[in-house]
Structure formats: C-alpha cells, structure tokens
Design a protein around this motif. Structure first.
Motif, PDB file in Angstrom:
ATOM      1  N   GLY A   1      12.597  -4.889  -7.649  1.00 52.93           N
ATOM      2  CA  GLY A   1      12.944  -3.483  -7.588  1.00 52.93           C
ATOM      3  C   GLY A   1      11.775  -2.527  -7.427  1.00 52.93           C
ATOM      4  O   GLY A   1      11.969  -1.336  -7.350  1.00 52.93           O
ATOM      5  N   LYS A   2      10.550  -3.033  -7.371  1.00 52.70           N
ATOM      6  CA  LYS A   2       9.386  -2.143  -7.254  1.00 52.70           C
ATOM      7  C   LYS A   2       8.877  -2.047  -5.822  1.00 52.70           C
ATOM      8  O   LYS A   2       8.036  -1.245  -5.530  1.00 52.70           O
ATOM      9  CB  LYS A   2       8.259  -2.635  -8.155  1.00 52.70           C
ATOM     10  N   ALA A   3       9.318  -2.914  -4.939  1.00 55.39           N
ATOM     11  CA  ALA A   3       8.805  -2.912  -3.563  1.00 55.39           C
ATOM     12  C   ALA A   3       9.465  -1.841  -2.744  1.00 55.39           C
ATOM     13  O   ALA A   3      10.499  -1.366  -3.005  1.00 55.39           O
ATOM     14  CB  ALA A   3       9.017  -4.271  -2.917  1.00 55.39           C
TER      15      ALA A   3
ATOM     16  N   PHE B   1       0.814  -1.204   0.000  1.00 54.84           N
ATOM     17  CA  PHE B   1       0.000   0.000   0.000  1.00 54.84           C
ATOM     18  C   PHE B   1       0.852   1.260   0.000  1.00 54.84           C
ATOM     19  O   PHE B   1       0.571   2.214  -0.679  1.00 54.84           O
ATOM     20  CB  PHE B   1      -0.917   0.056   1.236  1.00 54.84           C
ATOM     21  N   PHE B   2       1.923   1.262   0.807  1.00 55.89           N
ATOM     22  CA  PHE B   2       2.625   2.503   1.080  1.00 55.89           C
ATOM     23  C   PHE B   2       4.084   2.531   0.638  1.00 55.89           C
ATOM     24  O   PHE B   2       4.714   3.580   0.738  1.00 55.89           O
ATOM     25  CB  PHE B   2       2.579   2.795   2.587  1.00 55.89           C
ATOM     26  N   GLY B   3       4.645   1.415   0.173  1.00 52.04           N
ATOM     27  CA  GLY B   3       6.062   1.397  -0.184  1.00 52.04           C
ATOM     28  C   GLY B   3       6.904   1.668   1.044  1.00 52.04           C
ATOM     29  O   GLY B   3       6.614   1.195   2.134  1.00 52.04           O
ATOM     30  N   ASP B   4       7.933   2.483   0.884  1.00 48.92           N
ATOM     31  CA  ASP B   4       8.802   2.831   2.008  1.00 48.92           C
ATOM     32  C   ASP B   4       8.327   4.091   2.736  1.00 48.92           C
ATOM     33  O   ASP B   4       8.928   4.513   3.709  1.00 48.92           O
ATOM     34  CB  ASP B   4      10.238   3.050   1.521  1.00 48.92           C
ATOM     35  N   ASN B   5       7.247   4.702   2.257  1.00 53.10           N
ATOM     36  CA  ASN B   5       6.736   5.940   2.846  1.00 53.10           C
ATOM     37  C   ASN B   5       5.520   5.652   3.723  1.00 53.10           C
ATOM     38  O   ASN B   5       4.399   5.978   3.365  1.00 53.10           O
ATOM     39  CB  ASN B   5       6.357   6.937   1.740  1.00 53.10           C
ATOM     40  N   TRP B   6       5.760   5.068   4.859  1.00 52.65           N
ATOM     41  CA  TRP B   6       4.665   4.731   5.767  1.00 52.65           C
ATOM     42  C   TRP B   6       4.055   6.019   6.305  1.00 52.65           C
ATOM     43  O   TRP B   6       4.757   6.853   6.851  1.00 52.65           O
ATOM     44  CB  TRP B   6       5.188   3.865   6.913  1.00 52.65           C
ATOM     45  N   PRO B   7       2.747   6.169   6.151  1.00 52.22           N
ATOM     46  CA  PRO B   7       2.109   7.407   6.625  1.00 52.22           C
ATOM     47  C   PRO B   7       2.044   7.453   8.145  1.00 52.22           C
ATOM     48  O   PRO B   7       2.041   6.436   8.804  1.00 52.22           O
ATOM     49  CB  PRO B   7       0.705   7.330   6.018  1.00 52.22           C
TER      50      PRO B   7
ATOM     51  N   ARG C   1       8.057  -9.017  14.763  1.00 49.91           N
ATOM     52  CA  ARG C   1       6.851  -9.366  14.025  1.00 49.91           C
ATOM     53  C   ARG C   1       6.579  -8.376  12.911  1.00 49.91           C
ATOM     54  O   ARG C   1       6.296  -8.743  11.777  1.00 49.91           O
ATOM     55  CB  ARG C   1       5.652  -9.421  14.964  1.00 49.91           C
ATOM     56  N   ASP C   2       6.693  -7.075  13.186  1.00 50.04           N
ATOM     57  CA  ASP C   2       6.468  -6.053  12.164  1.00 50.04           C
ATOM     58  C   ASP C   2       7.473  -6.185  11.024  1.00 50.04           C
ATOM     59  O   ASP C   2       7.108  -6.069   9.854  1.00 50.04           O
ATOM     60  CB  ASP C   2       6.544  -4.656  12.767  1.00 50.04           C
ATOM     61  N   ALA C   3       8.717  -6.451  11.358  1.00 53.69           N
ATOM     62  CA  ALA C   3       9.741  -6.627  10.320  1.00 53.69           C
ATOM     63  C   ALA C   3       9.433  -7.852   9.464  1.00 53.69           C
ATOM     64  O   ALA C   3       9.583  -7.816   8.235  1.00 53.69           O
ATOM     65  CB  ALA C   3      11.127  -6.744  10.958  1.00 53.69           C
ATOM     66  N   ALA C   4       8.986  -8.929  10.087  1.00 54.07           N
ATOM     67  CA  ALA C   4       8.646 -10.144   9.338  1.00 54.07           C
ATOM     68  C   ALA C   4       7.464  -9.893   8.409  1.00 54.07           C
ATOM     69  O   ALA C   4       7.463 -10.350   7.259  1.00 54.07           O
ATOM     70  CB  ALA C   4       8.338 -11.291  10.301  1.00 54.07           C
ATOM     71  N   ILE C   5       6.475  -9.161   8.878  1.00 53.52           N
ATOM     72  CA  ILE C   5       5.314  -8.843   8.039  1.00 53.52           C
ATOM     73  C   ILE C   5       5.737  -7.970   6.869  1.00 53.52           C
ATOM     74  O   ILE C   5       5.332  -8.206   5.726  1.00 53.52           O
ATOM     75  CB  ILE C   5       4.208  -8.156   8.877  1.00 53.52           C
TER      76      ILE C   5
ATOM     77  N   VAL D   1       5.254  -9.063   2.932  1.00 50.13           N
ATOM     78  CA  VAL D   1       4.485  -8.267   1.972  1.00 50.13           C
ATOM     79  C   VAL D   1       5.387  -7.789   0.839  1.00 50.13           C
ATOM     80  O   VAL D   1       5.001  -7.832  -0.334  1.00 50.13           O
ATOM     81  CB  VAL D   1       3.777  -7.090   2.677  1.00 50.13           C
ATOM     82  N   ALA D   2       6.593  -7.347   1.156  1.00 47.45           N
ATOM     83  CA  ALA D   2       7.525  -6.898   0.114  1.00 47.45           C
ATOM     84  C   ALA D   2       7.856  -8.040  -0.845  1.00 47.45           C
ATOM     85  O   ALA D   2       7.896  -7.844  -2.072  1.00 47.45           O
ATOM     86  CB  ALA D   2       8.804  -6.348   0.749  1.00 47.45           C
ATOM     87  N   ASP D   3       8.052  -9.241  -0.329  1.00 48.85           N
ATOM     88  CA  ASP D   3       8.334 -10.399  -1.184  1.00 48.85           C
ATOM     89  C   ASP D   3       7.154 -10.712  -2.092  1.00 48.85           C
ATOM     90  O   ASP D   3       7.321 -11.015  -3.267  1.00 48.85           O
ATOM     91  CB  ASP D   3       8.680 -11.633  -0.340  1.00 48.85           C
ATOM     92  N   ARG D   4       5.931 -10.669  -1.539  1.00 49.26           N
ATOM     93  CA  ARG D   4       4.740 -10.928  -2.372  1.00 49.26           C
ATOM     94  C   ARG D   4       4.595  -9.849  -3.434  1.00 49.26           C
ATOM     95  O   ARG D   4       4.243 -10.117  -4.566  1.00 49.26           O
ATOM     96  CB  ARG D   4       3.463 -10.967  -1.520  1.00 49.26           C
ATOM     97  N   PHE D   5       4.890  -8.582  -3.061  1.00 50.78           N
ATOM     98  CA  PHE D   5       4.803  -7.469  -3.999  1.00 50.78           C
ATOM     99  C   PHE D   5       5.787  -7.685  -5.151  1.00 50.78           C
ATOM    100  O   PHE D   5       5.442  -7.491  -6.320  1.00 50.78           O
ATOM    101  CB  PHE D   5       5.103  -6.167  -3.254  1.00 50.78           C
ATOM    102  N   LYS D   6       6.992  -8.115  -4.827  1.00 49.13           N
ATOM    103  CA  LYS D   6       7.995  -8.380  -5.864  1.00 49.13           C
ATOM    104  C   LYS D   6       7.558  -9.511  -6.779  1.00 49.13           C
ATOM    105  O   LYS D   6       7.796  -9.476  -7.984  1.00 49.13           O
ATOM    106  CB  LYS D   6       9.344  -8.718  -5.222  1.00 49.13           C
TER     107      LYS D   6
END
Length: 158
Positions: free
Chosen positions: A156-158, A4-10, A137-141, A145-150
């Motif tokens: 390179g898009k996650a 949803f947010f990439g590296d820019n967590w709101p 836990r947050d790091a694992a999640i 999600v980043a792996d599924r996004f890739k």
C-alpha cells in the motif's frame, strides 16, 4: 522510478530520469556511451543485488567490519565501498568469474574458469519471445520497481 516519485512523475520526464541517474552515479554526470560497434555489444552483468546479497554481506563484514543488516549507509558510501572491496572477497570473486577473460589460459584453466562462470552466472530476468514496445517496457519497469518498493516498505505504500 516509482520508488523516487510514487504516482506523481515529474515533468519533464527526461529531467527526472537524468536526476535519478545522477544519484545512482554518485552525484557525477551520467555520460552517454559512445555508439561504436563495441558499445553496442551486450555487456555481461557483473553483479545483482538480490543474487549477490549473501556475498556482499560477508564481504562487507570481512573487509570493513560492517554489518549491512545493522548499518544505515548512504547509497554513495555503500557503492564506493562495494566497488572498493578487496579482490579476495566472495563478492569480488563472483564479479571476476562473471567478467574475467580466459585469454592466455590453458585448456584446463579455461574449463575450470568456465565452470565457475556458469556457477555464478546471473540468470536473465523477464526474457520474452518478442521485443517490447517502449510503453510495454516502461510499464514493466514501473511494475518491477513498485513490487520491490512494496517488498521493502510494505503493501500500500507504492
């Protein structure tokens, strides 16, 4: 959440999670579960999109004539259709064996039911020998999600 947010967590983070849950819950407010003893018991997972992909595909084809590899359904439409699949479809049969009760069944029926339950069981992912801290836990999640996004959008898009 990375999808949803990439590296820019709101900020505030809680509001971002609330909005993601709102979207997942089809635009309805996410209601917190009551904290009685019943809700504290771990619930049996009824489906898994990866494990059940073949059953979902064939069920949508049979029930709705929809080819999920060709159609571009909004999440809300997909989820409503998925939850409304007829009971005799492969996907709903898996859900039934995962969550159904054997109460009132004969010993022979229970044995057959449990055999099918084992066949369709969803294996636990990421089981660990120790409890994770909140940060672990947050790091694992985030990694998951980043792996599924890739997988979906390429490297390179996650």
């Amino acid at each position: 959440m990375t999808a949803f947010f990439g590296d820019n967590w709101p900020q505030p983070y809680d509001e971002a999670v609330k909005q993601a849950l709102w979207f997942y819950c089809l635009g309805k407010p996410h209601e917190k579960e009551e904290t009685d003893k019943q809700s504290l018991k771990p619930s049996r997972r009824s489906y898994d999109f990866e494990i059940d992909a073949d059953a979902l595909y064939t069920s949508f084809r049979a029930a709705y004539g929809i080819d999920l590899l060709q159609e571009n359904l909004h999440w809300w439409a997909f989820r409503e259709l998925m939850l409304g699949l007829p009971d005799d479809t492969p996907f709903k049969q898996r859900v039934y064996y995962r969550t159904g009760s054997t109460e009132g069944m004969s010993a022979k029926q229970k044995k057959q039911f449990e055999t099918r339950r084992a066949k369709y069981a969803i294996p636990e992912r990421g089981a660990v020998d120790h409890k994770l801290t909140l940060n672990e836990r947050d790091a694992a999640i985030k990694r998951y999600v980043a792996d599924r996004f890739k997988e979906v959008y390429g490297k390179g898009k996650a």
